[in-house]
Design a protein around this motif. Structure first.
Motif, PDB file in Angstrom:
ATOM      1  N   ILE A  65    -120.942 109.057  30.977  1.00  0.00           N
ATOM      2  CA  ILE A  65    -120.370 107.935  30.347  1.00  0.00           C
ATOM      3  C   ILE A  65    -119.221 108.050  29.505  1.00  0.00           C
ATOM      4  O   ILE A  65    -118.472 107.029  29.459  1.00  0.00           O
ATOM      5  N   THR A  66    -118.829 109.145  29.031  1.00  0.00           N
ATOM      6  CA  THR A  66    -117.462 109.256  28.741  1.00  0.00           C
ATOM      7  C   THR A  66    -116.343 109.123  29.829  1.00  0.00           C
ATOM      8  O   THR A  66    -115.648 108.256  29.420  1.00  0.00           O
ATOM      9  N   VAL A  67    -116.456 109.430  30.797  1.00  0.00           N
ATOM     10  CA  VAL A  67    -115.483 109.286  32.011  1.00  0.00           C
ATOM     11  C   VAL A  67    -115.671 107.670  32.429  1.00  0.00           C
ATOM     12  O   VAL A  67    -114.632 107.191  32.662  1.00  0.00           O
ATOM     13  N   GLY A  69    -116.345 105.215  30.362  1.00  0.00           N
ATOM     14  CA  GLY A  69    -115.607 104.720  29.561  1.00  0.00           C
ATOM     15  C   GLY A  69    -113.993 104.867  29.497  1.00  0.00           C
ATOM     16  O   GLY A  69    -113.197 103.681  29.313  1.00  0.00           O
ATOM     17  N   ALA A  70    -113.701 106.047  29.883  1.00  0.00           N
ATOM     18  CA  ALA A  70    -112.289 106.364  29.963  1.00  0.00           C
ATOM     19  C   ALA A  70    -111.531 105.650  31.233  1.00  0.00           C
ATOM     20  O   ALA A  70    -110.601 105.010  31.029  1.00  0.00           O
ATOM     21  N   ILE A  71    -112.405 105.700  32.288  1.00  0.00           N
ATOM     22  CA  ILE A  71    -111.863 104.781  33.435  1.00  0.00           C
ATOM     23  C   ILE A  71    -111.611 103.456  33.036  1.00  0.00           C
ATOM     24  O   ILE A  71    -110.856 102.620  33.775  1.00  0.00           O
ATOM     25  N   THR A  72    -113.008 102.735  32.492  1.00  0.00           N
ATOM     26  CA  THR A  72    -112.667 101.173  32.476  1.00  0.00           C
ATOM     27  C   THR A  72    -111.736 101.081  31.539  1.00  0.00           C
ATOM     28  O   THR A  72    -110.789  99.915  31.580  1.00  0.00           O
ATOM     29  N   TYR A  73    -111.265 101.996  30.283  1.00  0.00           N
ATOM     30  CA  TYR A  73    -110.143 101.669  29.589  1.00  0.00           C
ATOM     31  C   TYR A  73    -108.914 101.739  30.317  1.00  0.00           C
ATOM     32  O   TYR A  73    -108.148 100.893  30.534  1.00  0.00           O
ATOM     33  N   GLY A  74    -108.796 102.602  31.303  1.00  0.00           N
ATOM     34  CA  GLY A  74    -107.442 102.807  31.965  1.00  0.00           C
ATOM     35  C   GLY A  74    -107.337 101.733  33.040  1.00  0.00           C
ATOM     36  O   GLY A  74    -106.275 101.073  33.259  1.00  0.00           O
ATOM     37  N   VAL A  75    -108.680 101.107  33.591  1.00  0.00           N
ATOM     38  CA  VAL A  75    -108.497 100.049  34.620  1.00  0.00           C
ATOM     39  C   VAL A  75    -107.742  98.800  33.850  1.00  0.00           C
ATOM     40  O   VAL A  75    -107.225  97.879  34.134  1.00  0.00           O
ATOM     41  N   LYS A  76    -108.412  98.468  32.475  1.00  0.00           N
ATOM     42  CA  LYS A  76    -108.177  97.463  31.775  1.00  0.00           C
ATOM     43  C   LYS A  76    -106.532  97.387  31.416  1.00  0.00           C
ATOM     44  O   LYS A  76    -105.937  96.383  31.482  1.00  0.00           O
ATOM     45  N   LYS A  77    -106.143  98.721  30.987  1.00  0.00           N
ATOM     46  CA  LYS A  77    -104.690  98.827  30.943  1.00  0.00           C
ATOM     47  C   LYS A  77    -103.768  98.422  32.101  1.00  0.00           C
ATOM     48  O   LYS A  77    -102.612  98.004  31.918  1.00  0.00           O
ATOM     49  N   ALA A  78    -104.367  99.114  33.200  1.00  0.00           N
ATOM     50  CA  ALA A  78    -103.661  98.706  34.524  1.00  0.00           C
ATOM     51  C   ALA A  78    -103.508  97.192  34.832  1.00  0.00           C
ATOM     52  O   ALA A  78    -102.682  96.472  35.183  1.00  0.00           O
ATOM     53  N   LEU A 106    -120.410 105.119  39.380  1.00  0.00           N
ATOM     54  CA  LEU A 106    -120.867 105.483  38.437  1.00  0.00           C
ATOM     55  C   LEU A 106    -122.058 104.380  37.994  1.00  0.00           C
ATOM     56  O   LEU A 106    -122.980 104.729  37.342  1.00  0.00           O
ATOM     57  N   ALA A 107    -121.537 103.181  38.358  1.00  0.00           N
ATOM     58  CA  ALA A 107    -122.570 102.115  37.982  1.00  0.00           C
ATOM     59  C   ALA A 107    -123.831 102.220  38.686  1.00  0.00           C
ATOM     60  O   ALA A 107    -125.161 102.119  38.168  1.00  0.00           O
ATOM     61  N   VAL A 108    -123.783 102.636  40.101  1.00  0.00           N
ATOM     62  CA  VAL A 108    -124.793 102.712  40.862  1.00  0.00           C
ATOM     63  C   VAL A 108    -125.794 103.885  40.374  1.00  0.00           C
ATOM     64  O   VAL A 108    -126.871 104.065  40.390  1.00  0.00           O
ATOM     65  N   ASP A 109    -125.027 105.023  40.216  1.00  0.00           N
ATOM     66  CA  ASP A 109    -125.626 106.039  39.743  1.00  0.00           C
ATOM     67  C   ASP A 109    -126.362 106.266  38.262  1.00  0.00           C
ATOM     68  O   ASP A 109    -127.390 106.633  37.865  1.00  0.00           O
ATOM     69  N   LYS A 113    -133.110 106.721  38.202  1.00  0.00           N
ATOM     70  CA  LYS A 113    -133.954 107.198  37.223  1.00  0.00           C
ATOM     71  C   LYS A 113    -133.132 108.453  36.370  1.00  0.00           C
ATOM     72  O   LYS A 113    -133.586 108.225  35.254  1.00  0.00           O
ATOM     73  N   ARG A 114    -132.152 109.178  36.916  1.00  0.00           N
ATOM     74  CA  ARG A 114    -131.618 110.441  36.033  1.00  0.00           C
ATOM     75  C   ARG A 114    -130.310 109.834  35.422  1.00  0.00           C
ATOM     76  O   ARG A 114    -129.879 110.261  34.319  1.00  0.00           O
ATOM     77  N   SER A 115    -129.868 108.549  35.661  1.00  0.00           N
ATOM     78  CA  SER A 115    -128.672 107.716  34.945  1.00  0.00           C
ATOM     79  C   SER A 115    -127.619 108.698  34.992  1.00  0.00           C
ATOM     80  O   SER A 115    -127.390 109.555  35.773  1.00  0.00           O
ATOM     81  N   LEU A 116    -126.806 108.450  33.684  1.00  0.00           N
ATOM     82  CA  LEU A 116    -125.492 109.335  33.624  1.00  0.00           C
ATOM     83  C   LEU A 116    -125.737 110.185  32.379  1.00  0.00           C
ATOM     84  O   LEU A 116    -126.408 109.630  31.195  1.00  0.00           O
ATOM     85  N   PRO A 117    -125.323 111.344  32.231  1.00  0.00           N
ATOM     86  CA  PRO A 117    -125.362 111.930  31.089  1.00  0.00           C
ATOM     87  C   PRO A 117    -124.136 111.516  29.944  1.00  0.00           C
ATOM     88  O   PRO A 117    -123.201 110.930  30.322  1.00  0.00           O
ATOM     89  N   MET A 118    -124.281 111.603  28.787  1.00  0.00           N
ATOM     90  CA  MET A 118    -123.125 111.208  27.705  1.00  0.00           C
ATOM     91  C   MET A 118    -121.988 111.758  27.931  1.00  0.00           C
ATOM     92  O   MET A 118    -120.831 111.267  28.020  1.00  0.00           O
ATOM     93  N   ILE A 119    -121.979 113.176  28.112  1.00  0.00           N
ATOM     94  CA  ILE A 119    -120.671 114.062  28.108  1.00  0.00           C
ATOM     95  C   ILE A 119    -120.770 114.823  29.534  1.00  0.00           C
ATOM     96  O   ILE A 119    -119.830 114.825  30.205  1.00  0.00           O
TER      97      ILE A 119
END
Length: 122
Positions: A65-67, A69-78, A106-109, A113-119
């Motif tokens: 989830i950390t990555v 958020g970081a990539i979402t922020y980067g895409v928005k800045k771009a 990441l959205a598909v993963d 059931k396992r989802s994404l880890p926080m960090i």
């Protein structure tokens, strides 16, 4: 659970969509072949960085989830960036297409059931 082909296909579709719908024309990623290719590659990148190797717990930092958020922020800045020259337009286009395709993985993963880890671990 999505496999390699599904992540590649979704990344390609996202890359095409982002590349063709970008309002700042003139970038090489407006070309459907380039946008689809970059999207297909970046849609698989998390699994190339952290291959499963038959390990159901392979999702670590690059699947976190950390990555996300970081990539979402980067895409928005771009997206908000207004480049001045051709090289900057190329970088902006690659960031939009590549980042969006990575986010599709990441959205598909995240929907499994396992989802994404926080960090996760590095």
């Amino acid at each position: 659970m999505a496999n390699r082909a599904a992540h590649q296909l979704l990344g390609c579709a996202v890359g095409l969509g982002v590349g063709l719908s970008d309002t700042q024309k003139g970038s090489i990623v407006s070309n459907p072949i380039v946008a689809g290719g970059v999207g297909a590659l970046m849609g698989r990148l998390p699994d190339m960085l952290e291959p499963s190797l038959n390990n159901p717990h392979h999702r670590q930092f690059f699947h976190s989830i950390t990555v996300l958020g970081a990539i979402t922020y980067g895409v928005k800045k771009a997206y908000d960036w207004h480049p001045c020259d051709d090289f900057e337009r190329l970088v902006r286009g690659l960031a939009l297409v590549g980042g969006s395709a990575y986010l599709s993985h990441l959205a598909v993963d995240a929907l499994t059931k396992r989802s994404l880890p926080m960090i996760g671990k590095l």
